[in-house]
Design an enzyme around this catalytic site. Structure first.
Site, PDB file in Angstrom:
ATOM      1  N   LYS A  13       0.864  -1.202  -0.009  1.00 45.08           N
ATOM      2  CA  LYS A  13      -0.098  -0.050  -0.143  1.00 45.08           C
ATOM      3  C   LYS A  13       0.859   1.209   0.098  1.00 45.08           C
ATOM      4  CE  LYS A  13      -1.960  -1.110   4.007  1.00 45.08           C
ATOM      5  NZ  LYS A  13      -1.342  -2.392   4.053  1.00 45.08           N
ATOM      6  N   ARG A  88      -9.898   0.401   8.810  1.00 43.38           N
ATOM      7  CA  ARG A  88      -9.376  -0.767   9.143  1.00 43.38           C
ATOM      8  C   ARG A  88     -10.494  -1.541   9.831  1.00 43.38           C
ATOM      9  NH1 ARG A  88      -3.521   0.110   8.718  1.00 43.38           N
ATOM     10  NH2 ARG A  88      -2.181  -1.648   9.300  1.00 43.38           N
ATOM     11  N   ARG A 127      11.553  -4.799   5.062  1.00 41.16           N
ATOM     12  CA  ARG A 127      11.271  -3.415   4.791  1.00 41.16           C
ATOM     13  C   ARG A 127      12.276  -2.584   5.657  1.00 41.16           C
ATOM     14  NH1 ARG A 127       5.255  -1.943   5.448  1.00 41.16           N
ATOM     15  NH2 ARG A 127       5.028  -2.950   7.348  1.00 41.16           N
ATOM     16  N   ARG A 161      10.950  -0.795  11.266  1.00 45.65           N
ATOM     17  CA  ARG A 161       9.898  -0.374  12.339  1.00 45.65           C
ATOM     18  C   ARG A 161       9.943  -1.669  13.250  1.00 45.65           C
ATOM     19  NH1 ARG A 161       4.596   0.048   8.550  1.00 45.65           N
ATOM     20  NH2 ARG A 161       3.660  -1.093  10.249  1.00 45.65           N
ATOM     21  N   ARG A 172      -0.963  -8.704  13.674  1.00 46.84           N
ATOM     22  CA  ARG A 172      -1.424  -8.050  12.804  1.00 46.84           C
ATOM     23  C   ARG A 172      -2.164  -8.669  11.660  1.00 46.84           C
ATOM     24  NH1 ARG A 172       4.193  -5.292  11.167  1.00 46.84           N
ATOM     25  NH2 ARG A 172       3.033  -4.280   9.592  1.00 46.84           N
TER      26      ARG A 172
HETATM   27  P1  ADP Z   1       2.262  -1.771   3.211  1.00 48.10           P
HETATM   28  O1  ADP Z   1       2.243  -0.375   3.087  1.00 48.10           O
HETATM   29  O2  ADP Z   1       1.041  -2.461   2.538  1.00 48.10           O
HETATM   30  O3  ADP Z   1       2.376  -2.400   4.599  1.00 48.10           O
HETATM   31  P2  ADP Z   1       4.852  -1.549   1.982  1.00 48.10           P
HETATM   32  O4  ADP Z   1       4.275  -0.896   0.612  1.00 48.10           O
HETATM   33  O5  ADP Z   1       5.658  -0.875   2.817  1.00 48.10           O
HETATM   34  O6  ADP Z   1       3.351  -2.167   2.363  1.00 48.10           O
HETATM   35  O7  ADP Z   1       5.641  -2.842   1.164  1.00 48.10           O
HETATM   36  C1  ADP Z   1       5.980  -3.654   2.333  1.00 48.10           C
HETATM   37  C2  ADP Z   1       7.375  -4.034   1.691  1.00 48.10           C
HETATM   38  O8  ADP Z   1       7.358  -5.171   0.726  1.00 48.10           O
HETATM   39  C3  ADP Z   1       8.399  -2.837   1.463  1.00 48.10           C
HETATM   40  O9  ADP Z   1       9.681  -3.315   1.835  1.00 48.10           O
HETATM   41  C4  ADP Z   1       8.372  -2.837  -0.039  1.00 48.10           C
HETATM   42  O10 ADP Z   1       9.559  -2.377  -0.802  1.00 48.10           O
HETATM   43  C5  ADP Z   1       8.195  -4.068  -0.540  1.00 48.10           C
HETATM   44  N1  ADP Z   1       7.082  -4.358  -1.562  1.00 48.10           N
HETATM   45  C6  ADP Z   1       6.296  -3.434  -1.983  1.00 48.10           C
HETATM   46  N2  ADP Z   1       5.422  -4.012  -3.071  1.00 48.10           N
HETATM   47  C7  ADP Z   1       6.084  -5.252  -3.575  1.00 48.10           C
HETATM   48  C8  ADP Z   1       6.086  -6.140  -4.738  1.00 48.10           C
HETATM   49  N3  ADP Z   1       5.035  -5.764  -5.517  1.00 48.10           N
HETATM   50  N4  ADP Z   1       6.804  -6.923  -4.796  1.00 48.10           N
HETATM   51  C9  ADP Z   1       7.890  -7.175  -3.744  1.00 48.10           C
HETATM   52  N5  ADP Z   1       7.921  -6.365  -2.782  1.00 48.10           N
HETATM   53  C10 ADP Z   1       7.211  -5.324  -2.479  1.00 48.10           C
HETATM   54  P1  ADP Z   2       1.014  -1.829   7.824  1.00 49.87           P
HETATM   55  O1  ADP Z   2       0.221  -1.425   6.686  1.00 49.87           O
HETATM   56  O2  ADP Z   2       2.327  -2.577   7.564  1.00 49.87           O
HETATM   57  O3  ADP Z   2       0.130  -3.164   8.597  1.00 49.87           O
HETATM   58  P2  ADP Z   2       0.575   0.612   9.256  1.00 49.87           P
HETATM   59  O4  ADP Z   2       1.856   1.246   8.846  1.00 49.87           O
HETATM   60  O5  ADP Z   2      -0.678   0.823   8.484  1.00 49.87           O
HETATM   61  O6  ADP Z   2       1.238  -0.840   8.691  1.00 49.87           O
HETATM   62  O7  ADP Z   2       0.181   0.387  10.684  1.00 49.87           O
HETATM   63  C1  ADP Z   2       1.106   0.096  11.587  1.00 49.87           C
HETATM   64  C2  ADP Z   2       0.281  -0.109  12.901  1.00 49.87           C
HETATM   65  O8  ADP Z   2      -0.571   1.247  13.318  1.00 49.87           O
HETATM   66  C3  ADP Z   2      -1.069  -0.979  12.915  1.00 49.87           C
HETATM   67  O9  ADP Z   2      -0.421  -2.035  13.254  1.00 49.87           O
HETATM   68  C4  ADP Z   2      -1.991  -0.329  14.083  1.00 49.87           C
HETATM   69  O10 ADP Z   2      -1.360  -0.510  15.385  1.00 49.87           O
HETATM   70  C5  ADP Z   2      -1.832   1.029  13.907  1.00 49.87           C
HETATM   71  N1  ADP Z   2      -2.658   1.714  12.875  1.00 49.87           N
HETATM   72  C6  ADP Z   2      -2.643   2.211  11.495  1.00 49.87           C
HETATM   73  N2  ADP Z   2      -3.827   2.502  10.930  1.00 49.87           N
HETATM   74  C7  ADP Z   2      -4.695   2.228  11.813  1.00 49.87           C
HETATM   75  C8  ADP Z   2      -6.033   2.088  11.750  1.00 49.87           C
HETATM   76  N3  ADP Z   2      -6.766   2.902  10.907  1.00 49.87           N
HETATM   77  N4  ADP Z   2      -6.950   1.899  12.712  1.00 49.87           N
HETATM   78  C9  ADP Z   2      -6.215   1.237  13.803  1.00 49.87           C
HETATM   79  N5  ADP Z   2      -4.976   1.166  14.067  1.00 49.87           N
HETATM   80  C10 ADP Z   2      -4.114   1.572  13.082  1.00 49.87           C
END
Ligand code: ADP
Ligand code: ADP
Ligand code: ZN
Length: 216
Positions: A13, A88, A127, A161, A172
């Site tokens: 995302k 979420r 990541r 992180r 998660r």
């Molecule tokens: P999210 O915001 O959904 O948690 P991220 O965009 O931070 O996910 O992506 C998680 C990790 O995976 C990052 O280190 C990113 O560089 C990598 N990543 C994102 N998209 C892809 C993909 N299509 N293929 C392989 N790795 C990816």
């Molecule tokens: P990822 O996409 O990798 O799961 P985020 O960076 O979006 O991680 O979120 C990290 C943490 O922040 C989540 O595990 C949760 O604890 C909190 N968080 C983020 N967005 C929300 C939301 N919309 N509602 C509740 N908790 C949230």
């Protein structure tokens, strides 16, 4: 244009939201980033959120709704936004609908990023992020062009992180399945849900998202 990127932790995302922000001039609203900034600043919200985030649980809806409502009302969001990490829960989705209706806005598309669960832990554990400009990287899938130096800003400082470990990922993922996945039928029923293949390479995922946004 107002869109949501919806998918489990590590789905891509943030990666895709950064590109959409750069290319389309939409603003990326990442609730995870906002919460991490609140934790770093030591604000009241940050103090409440810190332990919850480290445990991989969800921050209470009323805090999240307040956070996003004040952010969406700011002038830069008027040209359009990409929600990354919100809503979420069903309560957050209902609150979002209500706040958009009140300000005469609407959601154009909800993009489901479909990824095999087995791939997510590897993505999350590898990541890392530039400490200065926030550009996202991965040990294996997106290394900086020159090791140790950010492609975008040249910084040599990176962060990882605390919650990006295999153990917290279990909590998660459970939260995602129990509380966030039920939003898919909610948006499907509204006719605005579109799925992209989150397992594809980053450029291909981006191409699919742009095709969805172009109405293809
Ligand atoms: P999210 O915001 O959904 O948690 P991220 O965009 O931070 O996910 O992506 C998680 C990790 O995976 C990052 O280190 C990113 O560089 C990598 N990543 C994102 N998209 C892809 C993909 N299509 N293929 C392989 N790795 C990816
Ligand atoms: P990822 O996409 O990798 O799961 P985020 O960076 O979006 O991680 O979120 C990290 C943490 O922040 C989540 O595990 C949760 O604890 C909190 N968080 C983020 N967005 C929300 C939301 N919309 N509602 C509740 N908790 C949230
Ligand atoms: Zn950088």
């Amino acid at each position: 244009m107002n869109i949501i990127l919806l998918g489990p932790p590590g789905a891509g995302k943030g990666t895709q939201a950064q590109r959409l922000q750069n290319d389309l001039g939409l603003v990326q609203l990442s609730t995870g980033d906002m919460l991490r900034a609140a934790v770093a600043s030591g604000s009241a919200l940050g103090q409440k959120a810190k332990g919850i985030m480290e445990a991989g649980k969800l921050v209470p809806d009323e805090l999240m709704v307040g956070l996003i409502e004040s952010r969406i009302g700011q002038p830069d969001a008027a040209k359009g936004f990409i929600l990354d990490g919100f809503p979420r829960t069903e309560a957050q989705a209902a609150a979002l609908d209500a706040m958009l209706a009140k300000s005469g806005k609407k959601l154009d598309k909800v993009i489901e990023m479909d990824v095999d669960e087995a791939a997510l832990t590897e993505r999350v554990v590898g990541r890392f992020t530039c400490a200065k400009c926030g550009t996202g990287y991965h040990n294996k899938f997106k290394r900086p062009k020159v090791d140790g130096i950010c492609d975008v800003c040249g910084s040599k400082e990176f962060t990882r992180r605390k919650d990006d470990n295999a153990d917290t990922m279990k909590t998660r993922m459970a939260a995602y399945r129990a509380q966030t996945e039920p939003l898919l039928p909610y948006y499907r029923a509204e006719g605005i849900l579109k799925k992209v293949d989150g397992m594809a390479a980053m450029d291909e995922v981006y191409r699919q998202i742009r095709a969805v946004l172009a109405g293809a």
